[in-house]
Every structure is written in C-alpha cells, then in structure tokens.
Design an enzyme around this catalytic site. Structure first.
Site, PDB file in Angstrom:
ATOM      1  NE  ARG A   1      -3.300  -0.539   3.053  1.00  0.00           N
ATOM      2  CZ  ARG A   1      -4.433  -0.526   3.754  1.00  0.00           C
ATOM      3  NH1 ARG A   1      -5.583  -0.724   3.135  1.00  0.00           N
ATOM      4  NH2 ARG A   1      -4.418  -0.298   5.031  1.00  0.00           N
TER       5      ARG A   1
ATOM      6  CE  LYS B   1       4.849  -2.146  -4.728  1.00  0.00           C
ATOM      7  NZ  LYS B   1       4.737  -2.220  -6.159  1.00  0.00           N
TER       8      LYS B   1
ATOM      9  CB  CYS C   1       1.980  24.960  34.544  1.00  0.00           C
ATOM     10  SG  CYS C   1       2.687  23.303  34.659  1.00  0.00           S
TER      11      CYS C   1
ATOM     12  CB  CYS D   1       5.365  25.728  36.912  1.00  0.00           C
ATOM     13  SG  CYS D   1       5.596  25.707  35.124  1.00  0.00           S
TER      14      CYS D   1
ATOM     15  CG  ASN E   1      -1.546  11.309  40.260  1.00  0.00           C
ATOM     16  OD1 ASN E   1      -2.534  12.011  40.458  1.00  0.00           O
ATOM     17  ND2 ASN E   1      -1.150  10.944  39.059  1.00  0.00           N
TER      18      ASN E   1
ATOM     19  CG  HIS F   1       5.388  25.317  31.218  1.00  0.00           C
ATOM     20  ND1 HIS F   1       4.521  24.510  31.926  1.00  0.00           N
ATOM     21  CD2 HIS F   1       4.710  25.739  30.125  1.00  0.00           C
ATOM     22  CE1 HIS F   1       3.357  24.455  31.282  1.00  0.00           C
ATOM     23  NE2 HIS F   1       3.444  25.189  30.185  1.00  0.00           N
TER      24      HIS F   1
ATOM     25  CG  ASN G   1       0.073   9.462  28.094  1.00  0.00           C
ATOM     26  OD1 ASN G   1       0.324   8.846  27.074  1.00  0.00           O
ATOM     27  ND2 ASN G   1      -1.154   9.721  28.504  1.00  0.00           N
TER      28      ASN G   1
ATOM     29  N   GLY H   1      -3.781  12.294  25.049  1.00  0.00           N
ATOM     30  CA  GLY H   1      -4.609  12.544  26.226  1.00  0.00           C
ATOM     31  C   GLY H   1      -3.872  13.268  27.335  1.00  0.00           C
ATOM     32  CB  CYS H   2      -0.441  14.156  27.887  1.00  0.00           C
ATOM     33  SG  CYS H   2       0.611  15.110  28.952  1.00  0.00           S
ATOM     34  CB  SER H   3      -4.362  18.391  29.314  1.00  0.00           C
ATOM     35  OG  SER H   3      -4.126  18.054  30.660  1.00  0.00           O
TER      36      SER H   3
ATOM     37  CG  HIS I   1       5.971  21.260  33.557  1.00  0.00           C
ATOM     38  ND1 HIS I   1       6.252  22.507  34.039  1.00  0.00           N
ATOM     39  CD2 HIS I   1       6.959  20.451  34.050  1.00  0.00           C
ATOM     40  CE1 HIS I   1       7.332  22.464  34.796  1.00  0.00           C
ATOM     41  NE2 HIS I   1       7.780  21.226  34.817  1.00  0.00           N
TER      42      HIS I   1
ATOM     43  CG  HIS J   1       4.175  15.476  33.324  1.00  0.00           C
ATOM     44  ND1 HIS J   1       3.782  16.302  32.287  1.00  0.00           N
ATOM     45  CD2 HIS J   1       3.138  14.630  33.519  1.00  0.00           C
ATOM     46  CE1 HIS J   1       2.564  15.975  31.894  1.00  0.00           C
ATOM     47  NE2 HIS J   1       2.145  14.952  32.615  1.00  0.00           N
TER      48      HIS J   1
ATOM     49  CD  GLN K   1       0.475   9.817  35.139  1.00  0.00           C
ATOM     50  OE1 GLN K   1      -0.089   9.153  36.004  1.00  0.00           O
ATOM     51  NE2 GLN K   1      -0.166  10.318  34.112  1.00  0.00           N
TER      52      GLN K   1
ATOM     53  CD  GLN L   1      -2.937  -2.529   7.915  1.00  0.00           C
ATOM     54  OE1 GLN L   1      -3.280  -1.495   8.488  1.00  0.00           O
ATOM     55  NE2 GLN L   1      -2.376  -2.518   6.727  1.00  0.00           N
TER      56      GLN L   1
HETATM   57  P1  H2U Z   1      -0.805  13.304  32.420  1.00  0.00           P
HETATM   58  O1  H2U Z   1      -0.720  14.682  31.889  1.00  0.00           O
HETATM   59  O2  H2U Z   1       0.163  12.325  31.786  1.00  0.00           O
HETATM   60  O3  H2U Z   1      -2.214  12.809  32.469  1.00  0.00           O
HETATM   61  O4  H2U Z   1      -0.306  13.370  33.944  1.00  0.00           O
HETATM   62  C1  H2U Z   1      -0.737  14.336  34.822  1.00  0.00           C
HETATM   63  C2  H2U Z   1      -0.982  13.677  36.164  1.00  0.00           C
HETATM   64  O5  H2U Z   1      -0.906  14.685  37.162  1.00  0.00           O
HETATM   65  C3  H2U Z   1      -2.369  13.023  36.257  1.00  0.00           C
HETATM   66  O6  H2U Z   1      -2.226  11.679  36.594  1.00  0.00           O
HETATM   67  C4  H2U Z   1      -1.894  14.447  38.122  1.00  0.00           C
HETATM   68  C5  H2U Z   1      -3.045  13.816  37.370  1.00  0.00           C
HETATM   69  O7  H2U Z   1      -3.790  12.971  38.221  1.00  0.00           O
HETATM   70  N1  H2U Z   1      -2.223  15.717  38.781  1.00  0.00           N
HETATM   71  C6  H2U Z   1      -1.927  15.896  40.115  1.00  0.00           C
HETATM   72  O8  H2U Z   1      -1.436  14.972  40.761  1.00  0.00           O
HETATM   73  N2  H2U Z   1      -2.161  17.113  40.712  1.00  0.00           N
HETATM   74  C7  H2U Z   1      -2.723  18.170  40.058  1.00  0.00           C
HETATM   75  O9  H2U Z   1      -2.857  19.231  40.633  1.00  0.00           O
HETATM   76  C8  H2U Z   1      -3.198  18.032  38.672  1.00  0.00           C
HETATM   77  C9  H2U Z   1      -2.845  16.741  37.972  1.00  0.00           C
END
Ligand code: H2U
Length: 350
Positions: free
Chosen positions: A25, A27, A49, A52, A74, A111, A151, A157-159, A162, A164, A166, A321
């Site tokens: 598909r 090459k 943030c 930070c 966390n 950051h 991530n 899905g990481c917003s 900064h 980091h 986990q 695939q």
């Molecule tokens: P991700 O951006 O990879 O989802 O990781 C951010 C992590 O930081 C997430 O697991 C944690 C979230 O639970 N977090 C804290 O521990 N304290 C905060 O004030 C915001 C986010």
C-alpha cells in the site's frame, strides 16, 4: 516472501500476538515536504501550570521551588495504598482488589522543555530519578511491580506540556509485563539463553531495523512494531532492571532517550507525541533471570504532525495492521539528524 512487496503477518515474541503488514500500500516511506513551522512558544514558567515550581496543585498543595527533577504523590491516584484486600468470585464474574500508589515526576522545572530539548546531563538526572523511584517503591512490601511511563502530547490525552512522567506502583504485575515475562521465561527454559539477548544479536547482525546505537544501548524498530514509528531501547548487556546499570550505561541511556526524542521531533517538525514506558523485573523479591529490561515507545503519528494512525475497524475487531514496514520506519528515523530542528542554527545546542 518479500517483506517490501507481499502482505504478511509478523509475530510479537513478547506478547505472542501477530501484526498484519501491508507494504504494497505504501512501498516507500513518505518523503513529502514537512512545513518548517516553529514550535509553539511556551513560557519557561507558566503561572497556571500545576507542575511548575512554586505553583499550587489541584489537591491544594504547593510545589516547592524545585531546581532539578521533582516527584510527588499523584493527587488523583488511580490505585490507593490502603485499599482493603478482597475478591469477588461468582463463576464467570471475577474481580480482585488492587493496592498501589501513583506518583508524578517532573523532568525539569522549565515548562518549555522536553526530554528532547534537555541536555544529556539533565536527562541523566531523570534516569537517576527513575532508578531511585523503582528502588524506593519496589522496596515497599505491598508493591510487586513498578510501571514508569511518560504520556506526551494532547493527542495521547496529556493536557499539560510541562515535561513529566508518571509511576504506577502496585501489588499485582499488570497483564502486558506479565505476558512479556512469561514469553521470556518460556524461551529461557527451552533455549538456555535470554530471548532479548538473542533477538538483539539477530537484529544487530541484520541491521535493517537499527535506528542508532551507543556503547550501552541499541534503539531499533521491533520486527513486530504496530505503531508507525514504534521503537524499543534495549540495553546491550543482559540486565533485569535499571538498578544494574553502570555509570557509563546510565549516561548512554540518557543519550539514547534524548536522541530518539530529537529524531522523533525532527520527523514531522513537531513536539512528537508518544507513550513510552520501561519494563523491568517485578519487585516481589523473586529472581527473573529471563528478563531483559527495555523501553517501549508507542507514537501515534503516521504522515505529519496532524495525521495519526487510528487503531479502529479491523484492528479493534481482528488484529493490528500497518502499511509502512518496520524496516522503512527505521530507515527514515536513521536518516534524521541528532540536532533538534528548532536548534539547527544554534551552536550552543550541546
Ligand atoms: P498526564 O498529563 O500524563 O495525564 O499526567 C498528569 C498527572 O498529574 C495526572 O495523573 C496528576 C493527574 O492525576 N495531577 C496531580 O497529581 N495534581 C494536580 O494538581 C493536577 C494533575
């Protein structure tokens, strides 16, 4: 069989799963022009943030004015240390309680940096932190597995940009590392040899999937890669965890992590998103002579900073695939520079 022409499937020796490869598909690897857009300018410190230095987190705590790496529990742990033991067993309906804890690791107070934009020495301090955390969490009596991961990118899905990662440390060895351990154990008992040592030897003799190497580590696209630019970092010496690394190997690992990050960013001139993680020995006190520790990188991008691969349709219902082969992806990554595109004109890069 011609790998570059014929549809085929390849075996993932760490999971026993197969991936379908459809090289006819596309090459060739895509060599289209990539627009050289500058990286979106991030501030060195973002007052909004939660990672930070000096800022408050959602849980109400305030980060110290940290100067290097920083780790904290966390505030929204997915698994908790004080969950009571329990199980549910109603024939086909099975459940077990899970104990564990989650931590967040800041790689840098800056950051605007990423592992790819940090110096080798700065990435070395991240490697040291990974080692310390694996050691400290693994020593807790109810922790039998320590999963360190990063991530990165909104598409994953990481917003928060900064830099980091986990850690999820828990009582039970999760499904995927357990599967990889079982496969390696099976191989060791049949062949009296480490599966990943033998795999690495075969890959190094072949060369077509090697992206780059240094003295301690090889970075390659695994033969069975599913994601377009998936890679593994493999230590050349047989080691079950990062605790066994020499000082030189720690520095070589930092070099490998940094350089694959730079090449990824250079591929599509973007902050290349991915999930990466480290598979090491369980920390239950048993011996795992079969286990060869390694990093997996699973990046979703396929053709550009915005065109990603989706695992949908046939892949959700049948099997994984891919179109470009692992060899084509390795060749593309191999040709890329070790100088970050945003610093091409900056002689102070190293
Ligand atoms: P991700 O951006 O990879 O989802 O990781 C951010 C992590 O930081 C997430 O697991 C944690 C979230 O639970 N977090 C804290 O521990 N304290 C905060 O004030 C915001 C986010």
């Amino acid at each position: 069989m011609n790998f570059n022409e014929d549809p085929h499937r390849r075996l993932n020796i760490l999971t026993g799963e197969w991936v379908k490869v459809s090289p006819h598909r596309t090459k060739r690897p895509w060599n289209g022009q990539v627009e050289k857009l500058p990286l979106d300018k991030l501030p060195k410190h973002d007052p909004l943030c939660y990672l930070c230095p000096g800022n408050s987190r959602a849980g109400g705590l305030t980060n110290p004015e940290y100067k290097g790496t920083y780790v904290f529990d966390n505030d929204f742990m997915a698994i908790l240390p004080d969950t009571p033991a329990g199980s549910y067993d109603k024939g086909l309906l099975q459940a077990k309680s899970e104990r564990g804890l989650c931590r967040v690791i800041c790689f840098s107070p800056r950051h605007d940096l990423t592992l790819a934009l940090m110096s080798r020495e700065e990435v070395e301090s991240v490697v040291e932190l990974w080692i310390d955390q694996y050691d400290e969490l693994g020593a807790m009596d109810f922790i039998n597995h320590v999963q360190i991961f990063e991530n990165r990118g909104a598409v994953m899905g990481c917003s928060n940009p900064h830099p980091h990662g986990q850690i999820w440390a828990e009582e039970a060895v999760p499904h995927l590392p357990a599967l990889a351990l079982a496969k390696q154990k099976e191989y060791l008992s049949k062949n009296i040899s480490c599966m990943m040592c033998d795999y690495l030897e075969q890959e190094r003799a072949d060369g077509s999937r090697i992206v780059f190497e240094n003295d301690g580590f090889t970075v390659l696209t695994p033969f069975w890669a599913v994601w377009p630019y998936e890679v593994m970092i493999l230590p050349r010496r047989h080691m079950g965890s990062m605790l066994e690394m020499s000082g030189d190997e720690k520095s070589d690992l930092a070099d490998a992590v940094r350089r694959i990050g730079i090449r990824y960013d250079n591929l599509f001139h973007t902050r290349f998103p991915y999930s990466m993680g480290i598979h090491q020995n369980p920390t239950d006190g048993a011996d795992y002579p079969e286990n060869h520790f390694h990093f997996h990188y699973y990046p979703p991008l396929l053709r550009s900073a915005t065109v990603r691969k989706f695992m949908v349709g046939y892949e959700l219902l049948a099997m994984a695939q891919r179109d470009i082969t692992a060899e084509q992806a390795a060749e593309t990554l191999r040709r890329l520079s070790d100088v970050h595109f945003s610093r091409e004109d900056d002689e102070s890069d190293e």
